[in-house]
Design an enzyme around this catalytic site. Sequence first.
Site, PDB file in Angstrom:
ATOM      1  N   LYS A  57      44.522  85.728  41.256  1.00 19.44           N
ATOM      2  CA  LYS A  57      44.924  85.684  39.850  1.00 19.44           C
ATOM      3  C   LYS A  57      46.338  86.231  39.756  1.00 19.44           C
ATOM      4  CE  LYS A  57      44.950  89.152  37.673  1.00 19.44           C
ATOM      5  NZ  LYS A  57      44.583  90.539  37.387  1.00 19.44           N
ATOM      6  N   ASP A  80      60.875  98.832  17.367  1.00 19.96           N
ATOM      7  CA  ASP A  80      60.594  97.865  18.427  1.00 19.96           C
ATOM      8  C   ASP A  80      59.191  97.315  18.238  1.00 19.96           C
ATOM      9  OD1 ASP A  80      62.927  97.842  19.837  1.00 19.96           O
ATOM     10  OD2 ASP A  80      62.378  99.542  21.099  1.00 19.96           O
ATOM     11  N   ASP A  82      70.501  99.015  23.799  1.00 14.65           N
ATOM     12  CA  ASP A  82      70.204  99.646  22.512  1.00 14.65           C
ATOM     13  C   ASP A  82      71.241 100.706  22.140  1.00 14.65           C
ATOM     14  OD1 ASP A  82      67.801  98.261  22.013  1.00 14.65           O
ATOM     15  OD2 ASP A  82      66.675  99.630  23.301  1.00 14.65           O
ATOM     16  N   ASP A 141      42.848  95.192  40.297  1.00 17.02           N
ATOM     17  CA  ASP A 141      44.044  95.270  39.446  1.00 17.02           C
ATOM     18  C   ASP A 141      43.876  96.418  38.456  1.00 17.02           C
ATOM     19  OD1 ASP A 141      46.237  94.949  37.870  1.00 17.02           O
ATOM     20  OD2 ASP A 141      45.833  92.858  37.308  1.00 17.02           O
TER      21      ASP A 141
END
Length: 681
Positions: free
Chosen positions: A397, A305, A524, A342
């Site tokens: 934001k 991946d 998957d 954040d």
Amino acid sequence: MVDSFLKLDPRHQIKNFVMFVVEIGSAITTVLFLMSLAGHFQESSLFIGLVSFWLWFTVIFANYSEALAEGRGKAQAESLRRMRTTTPAKVLREGFEIQRGVKPAREDYSDSVSTELKKGHLYFVEAGDTVPVDGEIVEGVASVDESAITGESAPVIRESGGDRNSVTGGTKILSDWVVVRAVNDPGQGFIDNMINLIEAAKRQKSPNEIALNTLLIGLTLIFLAVCATLIPFSIYSVQVASGSGTPVSLTVAIALLVCLAPTTIGGLLSAIGIAGMDRLIRKNVIATSGQAIEAAGDVDVLLLDKTGTITYGNRRAVDIVPAEGEDVVEVARLAVLASLSDETPEGRSIVVLGAEKYGIKEADLTAMSGGEKMQLVPFSAQTRMSGVDVGGVSIRKGASDAIHRCVAGKGGVFPKRLEEEVDRIARSGGTPLVIARNEKAVGVIHLKDVVKPGIKERFAQMRHMGIKTVMITGDNKLTAAAIAAESGVDDYLAEATPENKLKLIRSHQAEGRMVAMTGDGTNDAPALAQADVAVAMNSGTQPAKEAANMVDLDSDPTKLIEVVETGKQLLMTRGALTTFSITNDVAKYFAIIPAAFLSIYPALGALNIMQLQNAILSAVIFNAIIIVLLIPLALRGVKYRPLTASEALRNNLLIYGLGGIIVPFIGIKLIDIALVLLGVH
């Protein structure tokens, strides 16, 4: 040590034919020793007794190596058992209807325990609760402490509706709440399966191990036939050919058989296989069988991946683009202020970018606020924004569509040039985050999935070993090509679908290649089931874990590279010790053959180049001691280096082949000297 003696049971020993033959030889020499004490033989009772003792020593310590490897697994299983406790469970009443975003009330569930939960039952867990059994989240989002399973202290987010919807019994909910559907009946949870897998490890044999066992049995049978003919041959030589000397005794013939048979690798073979599985377990990877680890050693195609394996997965801020008429440093300051609350990796990377590229230090934050108290607005999954309110100014934001709605709600504008920048970043494979001040969007932050440092070198090592690396990603072809070039993979599959992955694996297998893959999602599962080595993430979905033949408890996709290295280390260890075991017979020929036939054929004395006085006993003792000395190597494994097959073979022959010839000459001579000093002749 107790297990070493219990494994002397012939029903167990017959599984290892080489050591079974040694055990029979030990029993026969013990009977001969007892008979010699009664005066039935002219041969020295001390000699027969010492040979018998060291043959039993050989068998017991061969068993010890296996028991030691198994003991590690038992300790891990016992540790897991201590984690498997009865846990309180809040079972939702029958007929309970799930409502989006609505937390179940107290009257919606009853108190129960984990042992009462069955597959399909719904249960409710909230902050402070321990997850009672394995399950899939059907509603809600929560922060989960999985340290009890993975050993990692950092909490992870688990939520419904995606590939990160799996929770494991024994983990703890740190915040929020979730409704979970149990995926197993009692006694069939993930920890239970791990215990079963660890305890069953000793019973698994790979095709390579079976092939090697067949070779060892064949060699042992050949030497058995040879040694069995030596007694009548020596009797014939004494009576007819030379007319003098002493025939080879049964004790000497048994000693010769044990020394020439591949007892070293025979005694360590089981330990090597179990230790290989143990090394994976210590890396927090559970393999369903030894076959999976063996297959990993033969892998020549790796499907990886992109996100979290080749790239960091956590996107990082790389640039800030201001709207027309705005100052870039001022926009960067607003971005840093909006990111203070954040705590996501993306949010922290914005603060780092502000400091490194725009010189915005932590000491500047007070000046930015103008002395006003800042009210932080944390990031939430609902608003998809974070920010701060300070001095009457609202700074936000977040995702472009979320900021669009926020700005439009205040009657503001979203500059056209900024919309173009958002589109450009999105098309390049990046993620745009927009910054707004009050009612106006003032800039955009470019988040990018950054390629991990050193990953290009790792792929170059894989290429040197003959392993092809293929990056799998859902990105468009342009983004995939750019990441593939930067990371150094050999090939890539862009815009990957379950059908595409399956087709790619089958095409490589049709060419005779062994394919390894990692995955975590339900989509998957088909490819994981098809791959020769399939590593599922513990954080992934139940179908993915069921389709794979390995589960990574850390949910780290890069672990696939370590799995391949562990598999190759196991094969290299087995090859090295097999080479050593076979080549050290050379010294034993020079030790035992002259001693056994010297009285019949005096000319053979020229072969006694070590000038041994206790040749047979010295060889038998060395044969036993070398197994003990090699147990640490069998358990630890030969140090792995990324080599081609020809380079590995060359090193094997130079180190373990040549070492297998030289070491016994030195060891047998030193033992002979020690025996002489002790008065044994």
